[in-house]
Scaffold this motif. Structure first.
Motif, PDB file in Angstrom:
ATOM      1  N   LEU B 134      50.265  31.795  27.868  1.00  0.00           N
ATOM      2  CA  LEU B 134      49.528  32.650  28.797  1.00  0.00           C
ATOM      3  C   LEU B 134      48.024  32.444  28.589  1.00  0.00           C
ATOM      4  CD1 LEU B 134      49.992  34.763  30.974  1.00  0.00           C
ATOM      5  CD2 LEU B 134      50.160  36.502  29.203  1.00  0.00           C
TER       6      LEU B 134
ATOM      7  N   SER C  92      42.311  55.464  42.624  1.00  0.00           N
ATOM      8  CA  SER C  92      43.209  54.316  42.787  1.00  0.00           C
ATOM      9  C   SER C  92      43.069  53.311  41.660  1.00  0.00           C
ATOM     10  CB  SER C  92      43.035  53.661  44.162  1.00  0.00           C
ATOM     11  OG  SER C  92      41.707  53.284  44.368  1.00  0.00           O
ATOM     12  N   SER C  93      41.923  53.273  41.006  1.00  0.00           N
ATOM     13  CA  SER C  93      41.847  52.467  39.787  1.00  0.00           C
ATOM     14  C   SER C  93      40.790  53.032  38.856  1.00  0.00           C
ATOM     15  CB  SER C  93      41.539  51.005  40.093  1.00  0.00           C
ATOM     16  OG  SER C  93      40.198  50.854  40.495  1.00  0.00           O
ATOM     17  N   LEU C  94      40.996  52.793  37.589  1.00  0.00           N
ATOM     18  CA  LEU C  94      40.085  53.278  36.556  1.00  0.00           C
ATOM     19  C   LEU C  94      39.962  52.179  35.516  1.00  0.00           C
ATOM     20  CD1 LEU C  94      40.435  56.753  34.809  1.00  0.00           C
ATOM     21  CD2 LEU C  94      39.903  54.704  33.524  1.00  0.00           C
ATOM     22  N   GLN C  95      38.720  51.809  35.244  1.00  0.00           N
ATOM     23  CA  GLN C  95      38.476  50.779  34.223  1.00  0.00           C
ATOM     24  C   GLN C  95      37.428  51.346  33.295  1.00  0.00           C
ATOM     25  OE1 GLN C  95      35.400  48.874  34.107  1.00  0.00           O
ATOM     26  NE2 GLN C  95      36.091  47.766  32.320  1.00  0.00           N
ATOM     27  N   ILE C  96      37.732  51.368  32.016  1.00  0.00           N
ATOM     28  CA  ILE C  96      36.805  51.991  31.067  1.00  0.00           C
ATOM     29  C   ILE C  96      36.699  51.141  29.804  1.00  0.00           C
ATOM     30  CG2 ILE C  96      38.623  53.525  30.182  1.00  0.00           C
ATOM     31  CD1 ILE C  96      36.381  55.668  29.750  1.00  0.00           C
ATOM     32  N   ASN C  97      35.467  50.961  29.340  1.00  0.00           N
ATOM     33  CA  ASN C  97      35.228  50.296  28.060  1.00  0.00           C
ATOM     34  C   ASN C  97      34.751  51.338  27.065  1.00  0.00           C
ATOM     35  OD1 ASN C  97      34.997  47.908  30.002  1.00  0.00           O
ATOM     36  ND2 ASN C  97      34.905  46.913  28.009  1.00  0.00           N
ATOM     37  N   PHE C  98      35.404  51.377  25.921  1.00  0.00           N
ATOM     38  CA  PHE C  98      35.025  52.304  24.862  1.00  0.00           C
ATOM     39  C   PHE C  98      34.064  51.569  23.941  1.00  0.00           C
ATOM     40  CE2 PHE C  98      39.327  53.266  26.358  1.00  0.00           C
ATOM     41  CZ  PHE C  98      39.107  54.544  26.851  1.00  0.00           C
TER      42      PHE C  98
ATOM     43  N   ASP D  72      48.476  54.017  27.244  1.00  0.00           N
ATOM     44  CA  ASP D  72      47.697  53.834  26.015  1.00  0.00           C
ATOM     45  C   ASP D  72      48.554  54.107  24.787  1.00  0.00           C
ATOM     46  OD1 ASP D  72      45.179  53.390  24.642  1.00  0.00           O
ATOM     47  OD2 ASP D  72      45.147  55.530  24.229  1.00  0.00           O
ATOM     48  N   SER D  93      39.311  48.733  25.601  1.00  0.00           N
ATOM     49  CA  SER D  93      39.178  48.872  27.057  1.00  0.00           C
ATOM     50  C   SER D  93      40.518  49.217  27.666  1.00  0.00           C
ATOM     51  CB  SER D  93      38.626  47.603  27.691  1.00  0.00           C
ATOM     52  OG  SER D  93      39.605  46.594  27.726  1.00  0.00           O
ATOM     53  N   LEU D  94      40.451  49.905  28.784  1.00  0.00           N
ATOM     54  CA  LEU D  94      41.654  50.331  29.495  1.00  0.00           C
ATOM     55  C   LEU D  94      41.384  50.161  30.982  1.00  0.00           C
ATOM     56  CD1 LEU D  94      43.488  53.721  28.850  1.00  0.00           C
ATOM     57  CD2 LEU D  94      43.089  52.890  31.155  1.00  0.00           C
ATOM     58  N   GLN D  95      42.277  49.419  31.643  1.00  0.00           N
ATOM     59  CA  GLN D  95      42.132  49.213  33.083  1.00  0.00           C
ATOM     60  C   GLN D  95      43.467  49.576  33.696  1.00  0.00           C
ATOM     61  OE1 GLN D  95      43.746  46.524  34.826  1.00  0.00           O
ATOM     62  NE2 GLN D  95      42.903  47.154  36.789  1.00  0.00           N
ATOM     63  N   ILE D  96      43.469  50.477  34.656  1.00  0.00           N
ATOM     64  CA  ILE D  96      44.739  50.936  35.231  1.00  0.00           C
ATOM     65  C   ILE D  96      44.611  51.070  36.744  1.00  0.00           C
ATOM     66  CG2 ILE D  96      44.159  53.375  34.737  1.00  0.00           C
ATOM     67  CD1 ILE D  96      47.223  53.812  34.232  1.00  0.00           C
ATOM     68  N   ASN D  97      45.626  50.582  37.432  1.00  0.00           N
ATOM     69  CA  ASN D  97      45.714  50.758  38.886  1.00  0.00           C
ATOM     70  C   ASN D  97      46.831  51.741  39.174  1.00  0.00           C
ATOM     71  OD1 ASN D  97      44.323  47.996  38.750  1.00  0.00           O
ATOM     72  ND2 ASN D  97      44.260  48.476  40.931  1.00  0.00           N
ATOM     73  N   ARG D 112      54.093  45.147  27.086  1.00  0.00           N
ATOM     74  CA  ARG D 112      54.314  43.864  26.403  1.00  0.00           C
ATOM     75  C   ARG D 112      52.965  43.276  25.999  1.00  0.00           C
ATOM     76  NH1 ARG D 112      53.833  39.325  30.356  1.00  0.00           N
ATOM     77  NH2 ARG D 112      53.438  40.318  32.356  1.00  0.00           N
ATOM     78  N   ALA D 114      50.202  40.583  25.762  1.00  0.00           N
ATOM     79  CA  ALA D 114      49.755  39.364  26.420  1.00  0.00           C
ATOM     80  C   ALA D 114      49.074  38.455  25.404  1.00  0.00           C
ATOM     81  CB  ALA D 114      48.791  39.693  27.552  1.00  0.00           C
ATOM     82  N   VAL D 122      45.824  42.333  23.390  1.00  0.00           N
ATOM     83  CA  VAL D 122      45.839  42.685  24.807  1.00  0.00           C
ATOM     84  C   VAL D 122      47.270  43.031  25.201  1.00  0.00           C
ATOM     85  CG1 VAL D 122      45.340  41.921  27.153  1.00  0.00           C
ATOM     86  CG2 VAL D 122      43.905  41.133  25.263  1.00  0.00           C
ATOM     87  N   LEU D 124      49.855  44.486  28.302  1.00  0.00           N
ATOM     88  CA  LEU D 124      50.095  44.809  29.709  1.00  0.00           C
ATOM     89  C   LEU D 124      51.164  45.884  29.751  1.00  0.00           C
ATOM     90  CD1 LEU D 124      50.326  41.135  31.058  1.00  0.00           C
ATOM     91  CD2 LEU D 124      48.306  42.602  30.876  1.00  0.00           C
ATOM     92  N   GLU D 126      53.395  48.825  32.295  1.00  0.00           N
ATOM     93  CA  GLU D 126      53.756  49.328  33.620  1.00  0.00           C
ATOM     94  C   GLU D 126      54.412  50.697  33.460  1.00  0.00           C
ATOM     95  OE1 GLU D 126      54.342  45.138  35.995  1.00  0.00           O
ATOM     96  OE2 GLU D 126      56.144  46.246  35.448  1.00  0.00           O
ATOM     97  N   SER D 137      49.997  50.209  36.885  1.00  0.00           N
ATOM     98  CA  SER D 137      49.975  48.948  36.149  1.00  0.00           C
ATOM     99  C   SER D 137      48.678  48.915  35.356  1.00  0.00           C
ATOM    100  CB  SER D 137      50.036  47.806  37.159  1.00  0.00           C
ATOM    101  OG  SER D 137      49.724  46.579  36.553  1.00  0.00           O
ATOM    102  N   THR D 139      46.170  47.221  31.944  1.00  0.00           N
ATOM    103  CA  THR D 139      45.826  46.243  30.913  1.00  0.00           C
ATOM    104  C   THR D 139      44.997  46.959  29.863  1.00  0.00           C
ATOM    105  OG1 THR D 139      45.712  44.512  32.597  1.00  0.00           O
ATOM    106  CG2 THR D 139      44.697  44.031  30.471  1.00  0.00           C
ATOM    107  N   THR D 141      43.105  46.735  25.929  1.00  0.00           N
ATOM    108  CA  THR D 141      42.651  45.912  24.816  1.00  0.00           C
ATOM    109  C   THR D 141      42.483  46.803  23.602  1.00  0.00           C
ATOM    110  OG1 THR D 141      41.390  44.668  26.433  1.00  0.00           O
ATOM    111  CG2 THR D 141      40.942  44.199  24.150  1.00  0.00           C
TER     112      THR D 141
END
Lengths: 155, 155, 155, 155
Positions: B134, C92-98, D72, D93-97, D112, D114, D122, D124, D126, D137, D139, D141
């Motif tokens: 990946l 609809s989406s959330l992206q956060i860096n700690f 998380d 970091s946390l990214q969620i849709n 799982r 990545a 990292v 992923l 669901e 969904s 991602t 870190t």
């Protein structure tokens, strides 16, 4: 705000100023002739972009990946400005929102560090068009290589 | 799972199959000659990438924006496969994690829809190298244009 | 910069000012008693957070999801400030860096709109501690419901 | 695929199996009584979630931050399963849709890896509802602490 690079007497703001960063673009990023650093300090970098030299997508807009390339380059240059030449600083993540279609013409990238750790650097970057409209907003994470590359000799 | 397109008798899986999608690449994305769709159905698309025809960055790796371009193209093609030609489907956000340096050679993008709404489409994509490692994992959001473009006549 | 809400004569900056937004928190978000809006205009909102009333995780830090909740609430309130009560505006989406562990004590969220479309709103938010250290940086996308809810009568 | 933990003779898949991970939830994450790990191996983890014990937002949906908390937690547990107790693994970091509103009732998180590096992981993830509809969904870190905490003695 920021002045010329580490070569200037008493200026320890950044190791590489706009001139040396632009040489880095010319030497290492031949795909980005459109880009010129115009201002840099330890936390922020401004890069001017010639809008006529960018890749477009169907519809004539500047393509998303091309916009991603611009913010990625600006972040890379900001890290190099601060650390000195660090070619192996690698993007570990890139998140970008495409907000508004840019007016045709020149663009500007404004990047700033949100965190500058020993191993990880987080950069926030914005892409604006000639009317100062926000075209894209991005967050980039860079992995800093553990052993710094030796700085090249300074004249 | 699914093979050729909506032209085949009884196959309504997708409007555009690999052949027509590859014509779309050739006609609209001349920067991506490296890419060929090899399989597509309503939810997934697999694209083969000739690793020798990609942009690299210092160190010889495939650049981050180039990887972003690959997953973005695959997502765009997946939407076009399902809706028919929709050139004005525009990326509204792109989030990508760069995970492992790819082995030199061919790559593969595997994209699948996480959500296919009337206005918004979310695609998950993975970039793998020839060893199935990946290389990158991405989430893309596309804005679907409100008025569908008329399908071109089918021969 | 911003003043009180749409009830003031000649003030059309925002429909809901801090007072009404704080009532909205009390009525609809009982999990967030720690949060008080202190300033708002059409593009920005500042929210004070009582650090002693937040969920922590092992190690005593404020948990990531709790930090996500704070920026999400601030973004929601900023949209409501501008549009009037819009409870069905959905993330609809959330992206956060700690970025940095906060110093124990009060926090502040600063949110600003990067794009305010009819259907989609993108908000950038930062979480800072009492020393003004950047604790987290976030990008949030909100879906605006198509039919606006009727504004409640204003006294 | 994998079942009980490293205590079983000849099973070195994971250091902590479902039983010990669930004890970890009870001991360290009292806010998440709704969550039970049901299956785990070195790369994947499945967690069942009692939908009735979650925080909701206006409209009755499970709130975005609560969904963020679920993915998380699953990512944190997957890392602990593989490394042994590592309470100081921190989300960077946390990214969620948010894709579909879940049907009321039980949920499931499938996580799982990545990438599992020495310093960075990292994951992923669901979130699915009882009808197997994809609700969110994500991602994530995680920063892995440099000095591993000593494993507790195994009986």
């Amino acid at each position: 705000m920021s002045t010329e690079s580490g070569t200037a007497v008493g200026t320890v703001d950044v190791v590489m100023g706009p001139e040396r960063l632009n040489e880095l673009i010319d030497g290492q990023f031949p795909d980005y002739p459109a880009c010129r650093v115009v201002e840099v300090d330890r936390r922020t970098l401004t890069m001017a972009v010639d809008g006529n030299r960018l890749r477009t997508r169907p519809g004539g807009t500047i393509s998303g990946p091309e916009q991603a390339g611009l913010v990625d380059l600006a972040a890379f240059l900001l890290i190099n400005a601060r650390l000195g030449p660090t070619l192996m600083a690698l993007t570990s993540s890139l998140q970008i929102n495409f907000l508004n279609r840019p007016r045709p013409g020149d663009l500007q990238v404004r990047a700033r560090t949100a965190k500058f750790g020993r191993r990880l650097c987080v950069v926030l970057a914005e892409l604006l068009d000639a009317d100062d409209v926000l075209v894209a907003s991005a967050t980039l994470t860079y992995a800093i290589p553990p052993i710094p590359e030796p700085s090249p000799p300074r004249e």
